[in-house]
Design a protein around this motif. Sequence first.
Motif, PDB file in Angstrom:
ATOM      1  N   PHE A 272       8.417  49.362  84.666  1.00 46.33           N
ATOM      2  CA  PHE A 272       8.256  50.998  83.190  1.00 46.33           C
ATOM      3  C   PHE A 272       8.338  51.944  84.690  1.00 46.33           C
ATOM      4  O   PHE A 272       8.919  53.028  83.086  1.00 46.33           O
ATOM      5  CB  PHE A 272       6.180  50.602  83.308  1.00 46.33           C
ATOM      6  N   ALA A 273       8.068  52.358  85.829  1.00 40.46           N
ATOM      7  CA  ALA A 273       8.160  53.650  86.501  1.00 40.46           C
ATOM      8  C   ALA A 273       9.874  54.381  85.484  1.00 40.46           C
ATOM      9  O   ALA A 273      10.302  55.074  85.387  1.00 40.46           O
ATOM     10  CB  ALA A 273       7.632  54.030  87.804  1.00 40.46           C
ATOM     11  N   CYS A 274      10.603  53.199  86.843  1.00 40.39           N
ATOM     12  CA  CYS A 274      12.347  54.120  86.325  1.00 40.39           C
ATOM     13  C   CYS A 274      13.090  53.691  85.261  1.00 40.39           C
ATOM     14  O   CYS A 274      13.286  54.937  84.642  1.00 40.39           O
ATOM     15  CB  CYS A 274      12.970  52.764  86.855  1.00 40.39           C
ATOM     16  N   LEU A 275      12.042  53.111  84.521  1.00 37.79           N
ATOM     17  CA  LEU A 275      12.889  53.216  83.289  1.00 37.79           C
ATOM     18  C   LEU A 275      12.488  54.146  82.073  1.00 37.79           C
ATOM     19  O   LEU A 275      12.958  54.540  81.037  1.00 37.79           O
ATOM     20  CB  LEU A 275      12.685  51.847  82.015  1.00 37.79           C
ATOM     21  N   LEU A 276      11.171  54.504  82.583  1.00 37.02           N
ATOM     22  CA  LEU A 276      10.572  56.077  81.579  1.00 37.02           C
ATOM     23  C   LEU A 276      11.609  56.930  82.293  1.00 37.02           C
ATOM     24  O   LEU A 276      11.955  57.720  81.432  1.00 37.02           O
ATOM     25  CB  LEU A 276       8.537  56.169  81.915  1.00 37.02           C
ATOM     26  N   THR A 277      11.845  56.743  83.443  1.00 39.93           N
ATOM     27  CA  THR A 277      12.391  58.414  83.927  1.00 39.93           C
ATOM     28  C   THR A 277      14.166  57.974  83.286  1.00 39.93           C
ATOM     29  O   THR A 277      14.662  59.262  82.777  1.00 39.93           O
ATOM     30  CB  THR A 277      12.864  58.188  85.630  1.00 39.93           C
ATOM     31  N   THR A 278      14.573  56.899  83.331  1.00 44.94           N
ATOM     32  CA  THR A 278      16.315  56.435  82.955  1.00 44.94           C
ATOM     33  C   THR A 278      16.287  56.703  81.659  1.00 44.94           C
ATOM     34  O   THR A 278      16.953  57.736  81.230  1.00 44.94           O
ATOM     35  CB  THR A 278      16.523  55.049  82.613  1.00 44.94           C
ATOM     36  N   TYR A 279      15.423  56.643  80.131  1.00 45.37           N
ATOM     37  CA  TYR A 279      15.472  56.732  79.247  1.00 45.37           C
ATOM     38  C   TYR A 279      15.048  58.291  79.023  1.00 45.37           C
ATOM     39  O   TYR A 279      14.799  58.839  77.657  1.00 45.37           O
ATOM     40  CB  TYR A 279      14.606  55.790  77.670  1.00 45.37           C
ATOM     41  N   VAL A 280      13.751  59.174  79.971  1.00 44.21           N
ATOM     42  CA  VAL A 280      13.961  60.635  79.262  1.00 44.21           C
ATOM     43  C   VAL A 280      15.340  61.126  79.451  1.00 44.21           C
ATOM     44  O   VAL A 280      15.895  62.057  78.199  1.00 44.21           O
ATOM     45  CB  VAL A 280      12.988  61.372  80.828  1.00 44.21           C
ATOM     46  N   VAL A 281      16.235  60.282  80.816  1.00 41.22           N
ATOM     47  CA  VAL A 281      17.409  60.951  80.410  1.00 41.22           C
ATOM     48  C   VAL A 281      18.099  60.883  79.385  1.00 41.22           C
ATOM     49  O   VAL A 281      19.002  61.550  78.600  1.00 41.22           O
ATOM     50  CB  VAL A 281      17.954  60.762  81.576  1.00 41.22           C
ATOM     51  N   PHE A 282      18.966  59.580  79.245  1.00 41.80           N
ATOM     52  CA  PHE A 282      19.333  59.008  77.764  1.00 41.80           C
ATOM     53  C   PHE A 282      19.294  59.479  76.816  1.00 41.80           C
ATOM     54  O   PHE A 282      20.021  60.495  75.995  1.00 41.80           O
ATOM     55  CB  PHE A 282      18.976  56.897  77.889  1.00 41.80           C
ATOM     56  N   SER A 283      17.758  60.263  76.664  1.00 41.45           N
ATOM     57  CA  SER A 283      17.142  60.455  75.505  1.00 41.45           C
ATOM     58  C   SER A 283      17.127  61.942  74.719  1.00 41.45           C
ATOM     59  O   SER A 283      17.923  62.082  73.741  1.00 41.45           O
ATOM     60  CB  SER A 283      15.477  59.703  74.967  1.00 41.45           C
ATOM     61  N   TRP A 284      16.888  62.628  75.755  1.00 39.85           N
ATOM     62  CA  TRP A 284      16.586  64.043  75.555  1.00 39.85           C
ATOM     63  C   TRP A 284      17.944  65.228  76.685  1.00 39.85           C
ATOM     64  O   TRP A 284      17.784  66.034  76.549  1.00 39.85           O
ATOM     65  CB  TRP A 284      15.453  64.477  76.062  1.00 39.85           C
ATOM     66  N   ALA A 285      18.164  64.588  77.422  1.00 35.05           N
ATOM     67  CA  ALA A 285      19.237  64.690  78.484  1.00 35.05           C
ATOM     68  C   ALA A 285      20.307  66.150  77.761  1.00 35.05           C
ATOM     69  O   ALA A 285      20.484  67.538  78.117  1.00 35.05           O
ATOM     70  CB  ALA A 285      20.080  63.907  79.508  1.00 35.05           C
ATOM     71  N   PRO A 286      20.829  65.332  76.915  1.00 33.99           N
ATOM     72  CA  PRO A 286      21.453  65.674  76.000  1.00 33.99           C
ATOM     73  C   PRO A 286      21.184  66.637  74.873  1.00 33.99           C
ATOM     74  O   PRO A 286      22.058  68.053  75.098  1.00 33.99           O
ATOM     75  CB  PRO A 286      21.959  65.281  75.504  1.00 33.99           C
ATOM     76  N   THR A 287      19.940  67.166  74.401  1.00 34.08           N
ATOM     77  CA  THR A 287      19.565  68.378  73.856  1.00 34.08           C
ATOM     78  C   THR A 287      18.748  69.280  74.730  1.00 34.08           C
ATOM     79  O   THR A 287      19.089  70.377  74.687  1.00 34.08           O
ATOM     80  CB  THR A 287      18.070  67.798  72.789  1.00 34.08           C
ATOM     81  N   LEU A 288      18.648  68.857  75.882  1.00 32.76           N
ATOM     82  CA  LEU A 288      18.148  70.193  77.361  1.00 32.76           C
ATOM     83  C   LEU A 288      19.313  70.686  77.882  1.00 32.76           C
ATOM     84  O   LEU A 288      19.575  71.951  77.532  1.00 32.76           O
ATOM     85  CB  LEU A 288      17.792  69.448  78.758  1.00 32.76           C
ATOM     86  N   LEU A 289      20.686  69.847  77.871  1.00 30.84           N
ATOM     87  CA  LEU A 289      22.159  70.939  78.442  1.00 30.84           C
ATOM     88  C   LEU A 289      22.546  71.512  77.301  1.00 30.84           C
ATOM     89  O   LEU A 289      22.994  72.540  76.961  1.00 30.84           O
ATOM     90  CB  LEU A 289      22.892  69.369  78.910  1.00 30.84           C
ATOM     91  N   ALA A 290      22.707  71.558  76.105  1.00 30.99           N
ATOM     92  CA  ALA A 290      23.077  71.367  74.601  1.00 30.99           C
ATOM     93  C   ALA A 290      22.522  73.180  74.496  1.00 30.99           C
ATOM     94  O   ALA A 290      22.921  73.897  74.260  1.00 30.99           O
ATOM     95  CB  ALA A 290      23.133  70.929  73.452  1.00 30.99           C
ATOM     96  N   ASP A 291      20.981  73.070  74.345  1.00 33.30           N
ATOM     97  CA  ASP A 291      20.147  74.290  74.703  1.00 33.30           C
ATOM     98  C   ASP A 291      20.334  75.052  75.652  1.00 33.30           C
ATOM     99  O   ASP A 291      20.128  75.971  75.682  1.00 33.30           O
ATOM    100  CB  ASP A 291      18.709  73.687  74.459  1.00 33.30           C
TER     101      ASP A 291
END
Length: 464
Positions: A272-291
């Motif tokens: 749970f904790a590892c996949l939560l961390t992984t998918y925060v990156v997969f789902s939202w890191a492109p948006t964070l970095l584009a912003d």
Amino acid sequence: MDQPPPPAAGQAFDIGGRIDSGPWTAWQKRVVLFVALAIILDGFDNQILGFVAPVLLKQWGITRDALAPVFAAGFFGMVVGAMAGGFLGDRLGRRPALIGSVVVFGVATGLTALADNLFTLGALRAVAGLGLGGAMPNAATLLAEFAPRRWRSLSVTLGIVCIPLGGVGGGFVAAALLPVWGWHSLFLVGGIAPIIVALLLWMALPESPRFLAQRPNRRPQLVAMLRRMGHDVDAATRLHEPAAVSAPPATLRSLFTGGLATDSSLLWTAFFACLLTTYVVFSWAPTLLADAGLGIALASVSVATFNIGGVAGAVASALLVPLAGSRMILLGTAFGGVVTAILLAFVGADIGTTGLLALLAIEGACINAVQTSLYGLASHIYPTHQRSTGIGAASGFGRTGAIASSFVGAAMLAGGWHSFFLMLAGGMAVTFAALALIRRHSQPELRETTAGLQLAAAEHARTD
């Protein structure tokens, strides 16, 4: 490689024992390659919505909060798919369960190119999630059951490493297609490729020998397979699989009996904790970095860099776990994930593009080393008759962390750069704590692995 002596007349041939102590033949390694093709596409399709999210936010005029339920719908499908896929794999076979899962996520991903509203997008991602979730427990089980025990962790981890490898390909494909052909093209690629691979798997992928051992009516198929794996058996050999004789059907309840309750609970927590961390990156890191001003193409490449680090970290973990045991390697990489996420939170935005990419690669190496190794750890914790169910249940519960990542990631974006990466540090800290308490870690197998290499060298010398 040297073989154990053939069974004497009337003596039972212990299928699991002979595979565990036997060679890892070229034919068995080809099975790893076929399964790896499915996992690469699973990794690609898993991250595809994250790559197109910045484009959809602009073109559809929607907010991050409006897109979060779409991510959650896909991850909810993965939860159901992982548990159902593991259940079906233990009952119908790992091969049909894996192939069916690849077809489901391929068709649904391809149809997503036609979506024109959030409801349709979410519904199709939920269906794709069923296939994405169902593929992993059966892929991991096939990887485990076609490898001798001394190579099992390596086989599983080298297969699961294809998740970040699929993300690497997805990042570069997205960087090439999105600015020119738009978001629809990415979903088309993500839909057509799995259908092609499913056809290949149907023609070339065998069923697990340990599964066939529990189906007497498929004995001829099992005998032929064992011979291809280098074992001296024929139609008259009395085949025996001790784990299949008295083992009850696998259920979720059985994962918490027979002394498994504590380790199952902790394994689920780590997933749970590892996949939560992984998918925060997969789902939202492109948006964070584009912003943050990197642009769509560079943001996609940045996530690809995270995945490149993930591939390197997972391969290193696969090589080191058999030598040092899973406890030391998983705890070391989880701790590294905590430290690197803290560095990203406080210095990542100020050290330039090159420094940022380097830290993302290190973070990807640490997180993905843990994530991919968790499947190998699960295959070690659960016996054959529970393996697909056990891996599927742990993976399925872990996907609830992916569901949470849809909303946690959106909230962390609102909190800014520091909040986003401190959340990653917290997730890996919980993973570290759960892994530290698990009792059934795999032990170092240096001597067995070295002996296997020496036997292979001696066999090679005799044939020269």
